[in-house]
Design a protein around this motif. Structure first.
Motif, short mmCIF file in Angstrom:
data_model
loop_
_atom_site.label_atom_id
_atom_site.label_comp_id
_atom_site.label_asym_id
_atom_site.label_seq_id
_atom_site.Cartn_x
_atom_site.Cartn_y
_atom_site.Cartn_z
N ALA A 33 39.16 48.78 28.83
CA ALA A 33 40.45 49.46 28.99
C ALA A 33 41.22 48.95 30.20
CB ALA A 33 40.23 50.97 29.09
N GLY A 34 40.61 48.03 30.96
CA GLY A 34 41.31 47.42 32.08
C GLY A 34 40.94 47.94 33.45
N LEU A 35 39.93 48.78 33.56
CA LEU A 35 39.50 49.29 34.86
C LEU A 35 38.65 48.24 35.56
CD1 LEU A 35 39.57 51.89 36.64
CD2 LEU A 35 37.36 52.47 35.64
N ASP A 36 38.90 48.00 36.83
CA ASP A 36 38.17 46.97 37.55
C ASP A 36 36.98 47.54 38.33
OD1 ASP A 36 39.58 48.31 39.48
OD2 ASP A 36 40.49 46.53 40.37
N ARG A 37 36.57 48.74 38.00
CA ARG A 37 35.39 49.37 38.62
C ARG A 37 34.65 50.12 37.52
NH1 ARG A 37 36.22 52.04 43.08
NH2 ARG A 37 34.97 53.83 42.59
N SER A 38 33.46 50.60 37.80
CA SER A 38 32.66 51.21 36.73
C SER A 38 33.07 52.64 36.41
CB SER A 38 31.17 51.16 37.09
OG SER A 38 30.92 51.87 38.29
N VAL A 39 33.68 53.32 37.36
CA VAL A 39 34.10 54.71 37.16
C VAL A 39 35.50 54.87 37.74
CG1 VAL A 39 33.56 57.14 37.58
CG2 VAL A 39 31.70 55.49 37.44
N PRO A 40 36.42 55.50 37.00
CA PRO A 40 37.75 55.74 37.58
C PRO A 40 37.65 56.64 38.81
CG PRO A 40 37.76 56.18 35.22
CD PRO A 40 36.33 55.97 35.63
N LEU A 41 38.53 56.43 39.77
CA LEU A 41 38.59 57.31 40.92
C LEU A 41 39.35 58.57 40.53
CD1 LEU A 41 39.44 54.80 43.78
CD2 LEU A 41 37.24 55.89 43.31
N ILE A 42 38.80 59.72 40.85
CA ILE A 42 39.46 60.99 40.56
C ILE A 42 40.40 61.30 41.71
CG2 ILE A 42 39.18 63.45 40.16
CD1 ILE A 42 36.35 62.75 39.08
N ASN A 43 41.65 61.51 41.40
CA ASN A 43 42.65 61.86 42.40
C ASN A 43 42.61 63.38 42.61
OD1 ASN A 43 44.87 62.32 43.98
ND2 ASN A 43 46.37 61.54 42.52
N ASP A 44 41.84 63.82 43.59
CA ASP A 44 41.71 65.26 43.82
C ASP A 44 43.01 65.90 44.29
OD1 ASP A 44 39.08 65.86 42.98
OD2 ASP A 44 38.29 64.89 44.77
N GLU A 45 43.98 65.08 44.65
CA GLU A 45 45.31 65.59 45.02
C GLU A 45 46.29 65.42 43.86
OE1 GLU A 45 45.66 67.13 47.95
OE2 GLU A 45 43.54 66.66 48.29
N GLY A 46 45.76 65.11 42.69
CA GLY A 46 46.60 64.85 41.53
C GLY A 46 47.50 66.02 41.18
N PRO A 47 48.58 65.75 40.49
CA PRO A 47 49.57 66.78 40.18
C PRO A 47 49.11 67.79 39.14
CG PRO A 47 50.17 64.73 39.12
CD PRO A 47 48.99 64.43 40.01
N ARG A 48 48.06 67.47 38.37
CA ARG A 48 47.56 68.32 37.29
C ARG A 48 48.67 68.65 36.29
NH1 ARG A 48 44.62 67.78 34.99
NH2 ARG A 48 44.23 69.81 34.15
N ASP A 49 49.38 67.60 35.90
CA ASP A 49 50.45 67.74 34.90
C ASP A 49 49.93 67.66 33.47
OD1 ASP A 49 52.47 67.98 36.81
OD2 ASP A 49 52.76 65.81 36.93
N ILE A 50 48.80 67.00 33.28
CA ILE A 50 48.27 66.82 31.93
C ILE A 50 47.66 68.14 31.46
CG2 ILE A 50 46.52 65.65 30.52
CD1 ILE A 50 46.89 63.19 32.27
N ILE A 51 48.12 68.60 30.30
CA ILE A 51 47.52 69.80 29.73
C ILE A 51 46.66 69.48 28.52
CG2 ILE A 51 49.27 71.37 30.61
CD1 ILE A 51 50.49 71.36 27.77
N GLY A 52 46.72 68.24 28.06
CA GLY A 52 45.89 67.85 26.94
C GLY A 52 45.92 66.35 26.72
N LEU A 53 44.86 65.85 26.12
CA LEU A 53 44.76 64.44 25.74
C LEU A 53 44.55 64.37 24.24
CD1 LEU A 53 42.11 63.05 28.28
CD2 LEU A 53 44.58 62.74 28.39
N VAL A 54 45.14 63.40 23.63
CA VAL A 54 44.78 63.05 22.26
C VAL A 54 43.86 61.86 22.40
CG1 VAL A 54 45.60 62.26 20.02
CG2 VAL A 54 46.94 63.92 21.33
N CYS A 55 42.62 62.06 22.00
CA CYS A 55 41.60 61.07 22.29
C CYS A 55 40.80 60.79 21.01
CB CYS A 55 40.69 61.65 23.38
SG CYS A 55 39.77 60.46 24.30
N PRO A 56 40.52 59.52 20.71
CA PRO A 56 39.78 59.22 19.48
C PRO A 56 38.34 59.73 19.55
CG PRO A 56 39.99 57.26 20.83
CD PRO A 56 40.80 58.33 21.50
N HIS A 57 37.78 59.94 18.37
CA HIS A 57 36.41 60.45 18.33
C HIS A 57 35.51 59.64 17.40
CE1 HIS A 57 38.61 62.78 15.21
NE2 HIS A 57 37.52 62.56 14.51
N ALA A 58 35.82 58.38 17.27
CA ALA A 58 34.95 57.48 16.50
C ALA A 58 33.82 56.98 17.41
CB ALA A 58 35.76 56.31 15.95
N GLY A 59 32.96 56.18 16.88
CA GLY A 59 31.92 55.58 17.69
C GLY A 59 32.52 54.76 18.81
#
Length: 176
Positions: A34-60
């Motif tokens: 997906a283009g991340l240059d590290r093994s785990v994304p950094l969580i922005n604990d100061e993030g705006p928390r604007d996302i209320i939902g994700l549409v995310c695939p559920h295949a293998g």
């Protein structure tokens, strides 16, 4: 904790790896694709928390893992949700139309994540015709494949509310 309060993995070894080490490597490979240059994304604990939902695939993961990783990368940028309500389709496995689990845990090779009992109970009380309990999710994969990404990114202590719908019509969707 009663053993029947645990929803055990149904598709580990099919939709994603069945052992902890292989699953971590697979998730990290999905992030790399997906283009991340590290093994785990950094969580922005100061993030705006604007996302209320994700549409995310559920295949293998071999088919859609990088797309799921992209969604979870964006979620990490947005902050740390208090609870993950995992809403997914019931593909007709099992005998229940719509289901929720209001207590216990969901298990993957990464560990057990607790149900947010207070929130799950509020939802169950507000939405008619939800079957309650882990037996409502037998054999279904749509929610299960999201959980390893959540556990890998936010830890197994991240609270969840699993909610599955066979009836995805307007009336049911509005109720949820």
């Amino acid at each position: 904790m009663a053993s029947d309060d645990v929803r055990r993995p149904a598709v580990a070894g099919m939709f994603y790896e069945a052992t902890r080490g292989a699953l971590v490597r697979d998730i990290e490979a999905c992030y790399a694709k997906a283009g991340l240059d590290r093994s785990v994304p950094l969580i922005n604990d100061e993030g705006p928390r604007d996302i209320i939902g994700l549409v995310c695939p559920h295949a293998g993961y071999m088919y859609s893992g990088s797309a799921a990783a992209g969604a979870f990368m964006r979620l990490a940028e947005d902050g740390r949700p208090g609870t993950f309500v995992i809403l997914g389709p019931n593909h007709g496995r099992g005998s229940f139309v719509n289901a929720i689990q209001t207590s216990g845990w969901w298990e993957t090779p990464l560990g057990r994540s607790p149900i947010d009992e207070a929130l799950a109970t509020q939802i169950a009380d507000a939405v008619p015709d939800l079957h309650e309990g882990p037996d409502g999710f037998v054999g279904e994969h749509s929610l299960e494949v999201q959980l390893p990404f959540i556990q890998h990114l936010y830890g197994v202590e991240a609270k969840i509310v699993p909610l599955m719908m066979l009836d995805q019509g307007e009336r049911s969707a509005r109720a949820v």
